[in-house]
Design an enzyme around this catalytic site. Sequence first.
Site, PDB file in Angstrom:
ATOM      1  CB  SER A 107      11.879 -24.097 132.378  1.00  0.00           C
ATOM      2  OG  SER A 107      11.517 -24.385 133.139  1.00  0.00           O
TER       3      SER A 107
ATOM      4  CG  ASN B 215      10.527 -21.322 127.846  1.00  0.00           C
ATOM      5  OD1 ASN B 215       9.712 -21.923 127.346  1.00  0.00           O
ATOM      6  ND2 ASN B 215      10.856 -21.065 129.137  1.00  0.00           N
TER       7      ASN B 215
ATOM      8  CD  GLU C  97       8.504 -16.120 126.012  1.00  0.00           C
ATOM      9  OE1 GLU C  97       9.011 -15.140 126.670  1.00  0.00           O
ATOM     10  OE2 GLU C  97       8.171 -16.785 125.442  1.00  0.00           O
TER      11      GLU C  97
ATOM     12  CD  GLN D 211      24.266  16.933 132.692  1.00  0.00           C
ATOM     13  OE1 GLN D 211      24.774  17.736 132.364  1.00  0.00           O
ATOM     14  NE2 GLN D 211      23.373  16.646 133.790  1.00  0.00           N
TER      15      GLN D 211
HETATM   16  N1  ARG Z   1      26.451  18.067 130.364  1.00  0.00           N
HETATM   17  C1  ARG Z   1      25.791  19.211 129.765  1.00  0.00           C
HETATM   18  C2  ARG Z   1      25.023  18.719 128.858  1.00  0.00           C
HETATM   19  O1  ARG Z   1      24.562  17.562 129.242  1.00  0.00           O
HETATM   20  C3  ARG Z   1      26.633  20.166 128.696  1.00  0.00           C
HETATM   21  C4  ARG Z   1      25.613  21.243 128.725  1.00  0.00           C
HETATM   22  C5  ARG Z   1      25.704  22.359 129.583  1.00  0.00           C
HETATM   23  N2  ARG Z   1      25.844  24.264 129.795  1.00  0.00           N
HETATM   24  C6  ARG Z   1      25.350  24.694 130.920  1.00  0.00           C
HETATM   25  N3  ARG Z   1      25.349  25.759 130.613  1.00  0.00           N
HETATM   26  N4  ARG Z   1      25.069  24.436 131.873  1.00  0.00           N
HETATM   27  O2  ARG Z   1      23.680  19.368 129.173  1.00  0.00           O
END
Ligand code: ARG
Length: 465
Positions: A284, A292, A297, A329
């Site tokens: 601490s 600790n 934790e 994405q």
């Molecule tokens: N960066 C995109 C992803 O991670 C790749 C695929 C993109 N595809 C598209 N039709 N815009 O999903």
Amino acid sequence: MSEENKLKSLWGGRFTGSLDPLMALYNASFPYDQKMYQADIEGTRVYTAALAKLGLLTSDELTKIHSGLADILAEWDAGQFKASPDDEDIHTANERRLSELIGKEVAGKVHTGRSRNDQVATDMRLYVYEQLTQIRDILKELLSVFVSRAEVEIDVLMPGYTHLQRAQPIRWSHWLLSYATYLSNDLQRLEQLMERVNMSPLGAGALAGHPYGIDREYIAKELHFGGVIPNSLTAVSDRDFVVEVMFWGSLFMNHISRFSEDMIIYSTAEFGFISLADAYSTGSSLMPQKKNADSLELLRGKSGRVFGSMAGFMMTLKSLPSTYNKDLQEDKEPLFDVLTTVSHSISIATGVLSTLSVNKEKMYAALTPDMLATDLADYLVRKGVPFRETHHISGAAVKLAEVKGLSGIDKLSLAELQSVDARFGEDVMAEVFDFEKSVERRTAIGGTAKVAVIDQIERLRKKLA
Ligand code: ARG
């Protein structure tokens, strides 16, 4: 975006206006998907070989492409890959670099029949499979630490708890192996889901399949996939493998969290059963005496983070129309975070468990005679008395000891015990009031007797072999 770059962007043909700079940042996955560079290059290497088999690339062109890809890989490996501000994701970055190295005349052919939709799904699966292989290996190490400690410290007895109240004596090894049993199920689950991760989407195109009849089986085999995803729509849109990995991580972290909670309790001054190595404790900033259990934790706390990643991405997936949508994405950041968190957690748990010390005297001292009340009941069961009755008799003995102000039922004299029930014989003290005997009586599979604990160790060893 410069005029020139605008023309170079993948979908540039149709688009003439430039992108809002914030939209470009918002859209880019390159900052986090670049860690898949190797999978991306490997996918393109195999994909172009399959294009060459179709006569869509000459062998000369293929050689150029493969040598360009090798150079790009070397740049990445050496930390010398130079990103361009227009690199939207790892796929565009690598292709842009390939054009620079071998000219766009040839590089412009690598994407024939391929879409980033099947490309990103391929990269993800390759990358994740590789990560899971490493996780599987370190998980096995963690399991073997559990098993080794259980073997070495098999003679250490401690209280077993229900409702966090002292219940019955158990072996410390038995407690250890309870978590090892969870983890061995985690290992099995991991191996099963890895099979589903390891399926190839490549050759599915944007969504509808490949117009030149690419050999998807060949691609899958070359990339060490276990098979191909048999529907092109599914191939590009399926992120169940991402969810499965995150669920797996959530459940695993749940086990680690419960394990940690036990250990945090056991390491308090009030319990004093275990003591963490300095390497896994912190002090601490204010109270000089404090040590600790931060490692534990954090192991407990990070389970929330992993579950959160899974829950968040499940919401992203919910109600998505088929097939690829940019929402997908959003799979990467939570997934990558789960992989890193789980992997670090396994290593920390391994470190904690392999270095902690056990205070067996404190554990033994925490055993109290009332924890043998069930054994007292069982004593009479062995003499033919129905358990419901013996349970009552043993309860009466506990009560009598309390009334007499004794520290425990073991302090009752034989006469006093016989005043509760005349069937208590002379051997009752020696037979019942012995923690070791109590533990040793539980010989059935999964019990606390040494044979049963050794049996658990052997079963786990077999799974680890
Ligand atoms: N960066 C995109 C992803 O991670 C790749 C695929 C993109 N595809 C598209 N039709 N815009 O999903």
